[in-house]
Design a protein around this motif. Structure first.
Motif, mmCIF file in Angstrom:
data_model
loop_
_atom_site.group_PDB
_atom_site.id
_atom_site.type_symbol
_atom_site.label_atom_id
_atom_site.label_comp_id
_atom_site.label_asym_id
_atom_site.label_seq_id
_atom_site.Cartn_x
_atom_site.Cartn_y
_atom_site.Cartn_z
ATOM 1 N N UNK A 160 0.824 -1.223 0.000
ATOM 2 C CA UNK A 160 0.000 0.000 0.000
ATOM 3 C C UNK A 160 0.851 1.262 0.000
ATOM 4 N N UNK A 161 1.953 1.272 0.746
ATOM 5 C CA UNK A 161 2.798 2.469 0.758
ATOM 6 C C UNK A 161 3.516 2.630 -0.589
ATOM 7 N N UNK A 162 3.915 1.495 -1.169
ATOM 8 C CA UNK A 162 4.558 1.521 -2.485
ATOM 9 C C UNK A 162 3.588 2.043 -3.551
ATOM 10 N N UNK A 163 2.339 1.575 -3.487
ATOM 11 C CA UNK A 163 1.326 2.038 -4.449
ATOM 12 C C UNK A 163 1.071 3.533 -4.301
ATOM 13 N N UNK A 164 1.033 4.021 -3.068
ATOM 14 C CA UNK A 164 0.814 5.461 -2.885
ATOM 15 C C UNK A 164 1.986 6.255 -3.466
ATOM 16 N N UNK A 165 3.197 5.806 -3.223
ATOM 17 C CA UNK A 165 4.363 6.479 -3.822
ATOM 18 C C UNK A 165 4.191 6.529 -5.335
ATOM 19 N N UNK A 204 -2.603 -8.194 -0.122
ATOM 20 C CA UNK A 204 -1.492 -7.647 0.666
ATOM 21 C C UNK A 204 -1.519 -8.160 2.107
ATOM 22 N N UNK A 205 -0.347 -8.271 2.694
ATOM 23 C CA UNK A 205 -0.250 -8.835 4.049
ATOM 24 C C UNK A 205 -0.977 -7.965 5.071
ATOM 25 N N UNK A 206 -0.900 -6.652 4.926
ATOM 26 C CA UNK A 206 -1.542 -5.772 5.900
ATOM 27 C C UNK A 206 -3.068 -5.815 5.754
ATOM 28 N N UNK A 207 -3.536 -5.972 4.536
ATOM 29 C CA UNK A 207 -4.977 -6.134 4.330
ATOM 30 C C UNK A 207 -5.462 -7.336 5.131
ATOM 31 N N UNK B 178 2.796 -17.651 -0.554
ATOM 32 C CA UNK B 178 3.419 -16.339 -0.650
ATOM 33 C C UNK B 178 2.662 -15.367 0.236
ATOM 34 N N UNK B 179 3.316 -14.925 1.300
ATOM 35 C CA UNK B 179 2.698 -13.949 2.191
ATOM 36 C C UNK B 179 3.721 -12.832 2.421
#
Lengths: 243, 243
Positions: A160-165, A204-207, B178-179
């Protein structure tokens, strides 16, 4: 003239706090990015009228500073409001009714760590999808070197942070010199998936961590542009709306 | 049964040596990826009959070990054959006529550094587009946790190593759990650009460095799958073809 001849400022992406030492922080604007959910919540609280947000590293600091200032204290550990604090990390907790004219002392792990690591920067601002346009407009206007700093998750690169960048770069790249593969990769990743960000984020892992706590509504808000379009800037230990 | 129930081994991507400490190297197969050009050259030399490739960190080590073994010494610094060594990093220098039945002592900076950092791994192999299929087949057969380790450039994330990690994942993901967001991002990046790898690579920082030296032919070879499809494995300080 080519971009090089006009000498545009540089733009780089730092994908993890563990890589920040590779970037020249001094003289740059560092954008702290912690999409889920610290920087989304920070701009939301300020948008809704909070006087200031004070980011702190630990729960004891949060309790102590909150008591000193008569402020609202907030922070989570392992998905729950941390013991001794009053509120959590959800942007939905910070409605205008609740937060207007108040100080919020917020403890987060990843975002606060990066913010303190970047203390030598010329300026520090915070970015997230809810204030995407404000971030882009500000960076274009400043004409200074930019480091988009992803807070990541315990130093591990996150989607998510990579996508925002990437979202920022796709909007402002004409104004910068980009000679940084992390920036290229982030922009390609965003541009190829712009119309399905919510969908790809379910992998995504955080999701997965947040979805376990029923926070899909938070995630959706945090991935939607411009819901709280103000620019938080860090001055004297506080985040306030940039004038 | 779901993937989780069958307990597939994990697969993670480490985008820079500076992030290797976040991964559990012990018990894993670490794939060293240094697409431009170390790991492409290593599989090419072995494919063309080299007995072994000995990767070393410094030019003096390369000279000393080369002399002890009567081996071919190779390595570049700043785009030129390093002083005291005989050959460079181009895979085209290692034709069968030249390298068959010989030992190559090769000094590279990024790839060798990561290889030595990963010394506690269960196994270390090297990967690059010229041996893409050999790497994929091997990892599927081994059924062990995998870390795809990008050598990067002086710890900065680079496009070509990330793309290769994505190429591997796109081919073997059904066999792994894959996580890991870096793995997701690498695969998305590769899959969205699979048909234009050569084209997008012209924007990469390493492409620009090598193109200055007229090395476009090297780059094209290093980004093309399966031109030297053998599997180098690291044993007792040497890379040899896995039996």
């Amino acid at each position: 003239m080519s971009k090089e001849e006009i000498q545009l400022p540089s733009l780089e992406v730092c994908l993890s706090p563990a890589l920040l030492h590779l970037h020249e922080v001094k003289g740059s604007i560092v954008v702290i990015i912690d999409v889920l959910r610290a920087t989304s919540t920070i701009c939301t609280a300020l948008y809704n009228g909070a006087t200031r947000v004070i980011p702190v590293a630990t729960v004891p600091d949060c309790i102590r500073i909150g008591a000193e200032l008569g402020a609202i204290t907030a922070g989570e550990r392992d998905g729950r409001v941390a013991e001794g604090l009053e509120h959590g990390n959800s942007p939905f907790e910070y409605s205008r009714d609740f937060i207007q004219d108040k100080t919020l002392v917020l403890t987060t792990t990843n975002g606060t760590k990066l913010l303190h690591m970047a203390k030598d920067a010329e300026q520090i601002i915070t970015g997230s999808f809810p204030n995407l346009s404000a971030v882009c407009d500000y960076l274009i206007a400043q004409k200074r070197p930019v480091i988009l700093g992803c807070a990541a998750w315990k130093d591990k690169v996150n989607l998510e942070d990579t996508l925002f960048a990437g979202a920022v770069i796709s909007r402002i790249k004409a104004h910068f010199n980009i000679n940084d593969d992390a920036a290229l990769a982030a922009e390609m990743l965003y541009s190829s998936n712009e119309d399905k960000i919510q969908e790809i984020m379910t992998q995504a892992s955080h999701y997965k961590r947040l979805a376990k706590f029923g926070l899909q509504k938070d995630i959706q808000y945090c991935l939607t542009p411009n819901g709280a379009n103000v620019l938080p800037i860090y001055k004297n230990g506080e985040l306030v709306i940039a004038k």
